[in-house]
Design an enzyme around this catalytic site. Sequence first.
Site, PDB file in Angstrom:
ATOM      1  CB  SER A  66      -0.894   0.114   1.109  1.00 14.73           C
ATOM      2  OG  SER A  66      -2.015  -0.862   1.019  1.00 14.73           O
ATOM      3  CE  LYS A  82      -3.747   0.839  -0.822  1.00 16.83           C
ATOM      4  NZ  LYS A  82      -4.528   0.574   0.360  1.00 16.83           N
ATOM      5  CE1 TYR A 132      -4.908  -1.102  -4.445  1.00 18.51           C
ATOM      6  CE2 TYR A 132      -5.418  -3.430  -4.573  1.00 18.51           C
ATOM      7  CZ  TYR A 132      -5.172  -1.998  -3.823  1.00 18.51           C
ATOM      8  OH  TYR A 132      -5.169  -1.957  -2.294  1.00 18.51           O
ATOM      9  CE1 TYR A 187      -4.964   1.381   4.580  1.00 15.09           C
ATOM     10  CE2 TYR A 187      -3.595  -0.190   5.818  1.00 15.09           C
ATOM     11  CZ  TYR A 187      -3.811   0.610   4.522  1.00 15.09           C
ATOM     12  OH  TYR A 187      -3.126   0.293   3.420  1.00 15.09           O
ATOM     13  CB  VAL A 193       0.031  -5.699   4.343  1.00 17.53           C
ATOM     14  CG1 VAL A 193      -1.409  -4.987   4.830  1.00 17.53           C
ATOM     15  CG2 VAL A 193      -0.277  -6.168   2.971  1.00 17.53           C
TER      16      VAL A 193
END
Length: 313
Positions: free
Chosen positions: A69, A72, A196, A248, A266
């Site tokens: 991530s 991103k 993705y 998050y 992760v």
Amino acid sequence: MMLKRDVDLKAAVEAAWAAAAAHRGEGKVASYIPALARVDPMKFGIAVVTRSGEAIVAGDADEAFSIQSISKVFMLALALNRIQAMLWERVGREPSGSAFNSIVQLEVEKGKPRNPLINAGALAVTDAVIGDGSPDEAVAALLDYLRSAGDDGAVLTDDEVATSESEAGARNRSLAYFLSAFGNLRNPVEDVLSAYFRQCATAMSCRQLARAGLHLAFDGRDPVTERAPITPSRSRRINSLMLTCGHYDNSGDFAFRVGLPGKSGVGGGILAIVPGEASVCVWSPGLNAAGTSLAGAIALEALVERTGWTVFA
């Protein structure tokens, strides 16, 4: 923001590594992605890249890992460069307070993700980067960005991890179909997922990733090469989203403990930005309950304690 007087940065990095080394192996690796489940949980590296481009490293800082991530952040930069403020019509800017792959929130809020750093938001961002092009072109744009920003042409996608993510990607497929059902994807779902999964499977070392993030510490301009991949205002906005949404439902605790913009993945990596000073990357595969590297967060907390680095000074 400056170093505390008389702080030896090399000693501070080594002390941060030592403070967290005892926690190697704690937490849980991302076992729901088979390729990541096989990563040695005892791995642990840290790299700090300063204004001059000098890298101060400790541990497994030169071993490539799956950035997941953290990708991103850079896709968000590409999307803002491509469609500018129109992106915010499709993605919000608020912390989610939910797990990174929550479906409930997306349905309740009618297909507009809370922010671009949760999975649903990142899928919309990836769709925006694809635009009228292809998934392959979007992935190539990301790799070009990382290679240029990191001044390193060796950044690649790990095809094994990408395949593994696709095979275990039921939740992300669900999110993508929800987005599509609400009209928030312009491209076919499988095209968006193809890009993705590959962006998340980008493989980089702590040294490479810290170097690639350096421009975010200097208003979008690399202080070494003078290249400016993004504008100052976009750099500041990306940093603000990293601070409030980068971990998050663990984002508030990370801001409380570390006090720097950051983005976790992760795969066990965390990219942290020290505005006006440096870019930092830590990697340790064991994750806490929210999906942030357990030992990595401890190392960053120890580093800011030694250096005085915080956006709240």
